[in-house]
Write an enzyme that holds these catalytic residues in place. Structure first.
Site, mmCIF file in Angstrom:
data_model
loop_
_atom_site.group_PDB
_atom_site.id
_atom_site.type_symbol
_atom_site.label_atom_id
_atom_site.label_comp_id
_atom_site.label_asym_id
_atom_site.label_seq_id
_atom_site.Cartn_x
_atom_site.Cartn_y
_atom_site.Cartn_z
ATOM 1 C CG HIS A 48 -35.420 86.000 89.823
ATOM 2 N ND1 HIS A 48 -34.136 86.425 90.078
ATOM 3 C CD2 HIS A 48 -36.230 87.044 90.158
ATOM 4 C CE1 HIS A 48 -34.166 87.653 90.570
ATOM 5 N NE2 HIS A 48 -35.422 88.061 90.609
ATOM 6 C CB SER B 19 -35.007 61.192 68.941
ATOM 7 O OG SER B 19 -34.117 60.170 69.335
ATOM 8 C CD GLU C 62 -32.979 71.937 70.449
ATOM 9 O OE1 GLU C 62 -32.083 71.399 71.113
ATOM 10 O OE2 GLU C 62 -33.826 71.285 69.814
#
Ligand code: ARG
Length: 465
Positions: free
Chosen positions: A162, A283, A296
């Site tokens: 979990h 970025s 990603e």
């Protein structure tokens, strides 16, 4: 050349007007199926060789065809081949050029063959080569995982269920879990290759051919296991494309799961590993950022591969026998699935060996999550406490730990004894993370010695490929 300066269609005999310009573009596949050229040429040479053995072509014609096709191969490789939309596909482009350069012998190449069995042969040959390349890349990635597991066989990290800290495991054990996923993928790919490797050549349009062909011979020349059994099935079957995409979807699903964990682990919240800068990007606005773009993107590309599987299943659904033009739509999904899987595997195979685990951080995180709570319960059970009662005692100890900010291993004996008098000095051996992992000492367990042995078996299985 016809009046409007277009090459004459090889099938133009029964037609009285030129193909509509849009229809020509709409029905053409040459813009994408030209990537089959190498295998188209190999298939043609095998077919011509067989026709010669069968007495349909002369030795001289075979030689011309072979030389002509090899020179076309060179032109294409050199980027000097002028692909024509009006010649529809890779097969007719090559055949037309062959006839242009060698004359009548070129016109005989298509004897006893149809584009229907030709394309079914080409795509299988092409996919077989790509499958072999993918097998190599998959093996490279698995080697990286097994090596990393071996290096980090006793590096402790929290194991999760979990996504909550559950029990300590070793980083090596986690890497071997990934290894196992890929091990099954490899098996699926090999299985797909086995079923794919039968020769449809000779099925012709759908019913076979009247020429004295030898399908066993062409199958052998092209490295197929045997000829396919049924001509109708041969020209219409695209199961191998579906199976490949199913393999690819499952593989991408696995890599998306690995990606997700890598993304989590590189976040400052987890901070479990470092990915070298060369696998990350920054970025343009936030100077502090180092983003895990490679995982990603792999996670994101899973979507398109899943899409290709659905596209192929839907393409084949309800198709009547035998060949239908629908089948031309098999190529782009297969090509893109192959390209995507190869790129993703390459990125991962390069990146995995470069992962730098932050051992102290992972150790600390495992400690903070009360990950040895089950060990304390098991300890109490060994001392005669019923498991449910032990669960209750440990639950209370954990609540105390949450209040006081202490891990179980950081409490004093008297603190622990508030919850059960059964707890004695020897409890500390089981409350440490090291004690906890070492105790799970059976095949498939996370004990460092087991992980080391499992990494060894993993590497041996790769060596046996
Ligand atoms: N370009 C076609 C394909 O990819 C080749 C087979 C065409 N056969 C036909 N009868 N139109 O499927």
């Amino acid at each position: 050349m016809s009046q409007n300066d277009q090459p004459i269609k090889p099938w133009g005999g029964r037609f009285s007007e030129a193909t509509d310009a849009f229809v020509e573009r709409f029905t053409a596949s040459v813009t994408f199926d030209q990537r089959l050229f190498h295998h188209d040429i190999n298939g043609s040479i095998a077919h011509a060789t067989m026709l010669t053995k069968a007495g349909v072509l002369s030795q001289d014609e075979l030689q011309k065809i072979q030389q002509g096709l090899e020179s076309i191969r060179q032109q294409i490789n050199a980027g000097q081949f002028d692909w024509s939309i009006s010649l529809e596909d890779v097969h007719m482009n090559i055949e037309a050029r062959l006839t242009e350069s060698i004359g009548i012998a070129g016109k005989k190449l298509h004897t006893g063959r149809s584009r229907n069995d030709q394309v079914a042969t080409d795509i299988r040959l092409y996919m077989r080569d790509e499958i072999d390349a993918i097998c190599k890349e998959l093996t490279r990635l698995q080697t990286g995982l097994a090596d990393l597991a071996e290096r980090e066989f006793d590096t402790i990290m929290p194991g999760f269920t979990h996504l909550q800290t559950a029990q300590p495991v070793t980083f090596g054990h986690h890497m071997l879990a990934w290894f196992e996923m890929l091990q099954r993928d490899y098996g699926r790919l090999i299985d797909c290759r086995k079923r794919l490797n039968y020769s449809p050549l000779g099925a012709a349009a759908l019913a076979g051919t009247t020429y004295p062909i030898d399908r066993h011979y062409t199958a052998e020349l092209l490295g197929f296991t045997a000829p396919t059994e049924n001509s109708l099935d041969s020209v219409s079957d695209r199961d191998f494309a579906i199976e490949f995409c199913a393999f690819a979807s499952i593989l991408m699903t696995h890599m998306s799961r690995m990606s997700e964990e890598l993304v989590l682990w590189t976040s400052s919240q987890f901070n479990f590993i470092n990915l070298p800068d060369r696998f990350c990007t920054g970025s343009s606005i936030m100077p502090q950022k180092k983003n895990p773009d490679v995982p990603e993107l792999v996670r994101g590309k899973t979507g398109r591969v899943n899409g290709h599987l659905i596209a192929l299943l839907t393409l084949m659904k309800s198709q009547p026998l035998a060949y239908n033009k629908d089948n031309q739509e098999d190529k782009e999904p297969v090509f893109d699935a192959i390209d995507t899987v190869k790129d993703c595997l390459r990125a991962f195979a390069d990146m995995i060996p470069a992962i730098q685990p932050k051992k102290d951080r992972m150790h600390e995180a495992a400690k903070r999550g009360f990950s040895t709570a089950t060990d304390l319960a098991d300890y109490l059970v060994r001392k005669g406490v019923a498991f449910r009662d032990a669960h209750e005692i440990v639950g209370k100890s954990v609540a105390y730990g949450v209040q006081t900010g202490k891990d179980l291993s950081e409490m004093s004996l008297s603190e622990l004894q508030q919850f059960s008098k059964t707890i004695e000095q020897d409890v500390f051996a089981v409350l440490t993370l090291e004690g906890s992992v070492a105790a799970r000492n059976h095949i498939g367990g996370t004990a460092p010695l087991q992980v080391k042995a499992a990494a060894g078996r993993a590497k041996a299985s790769l060596a046996g490929r």
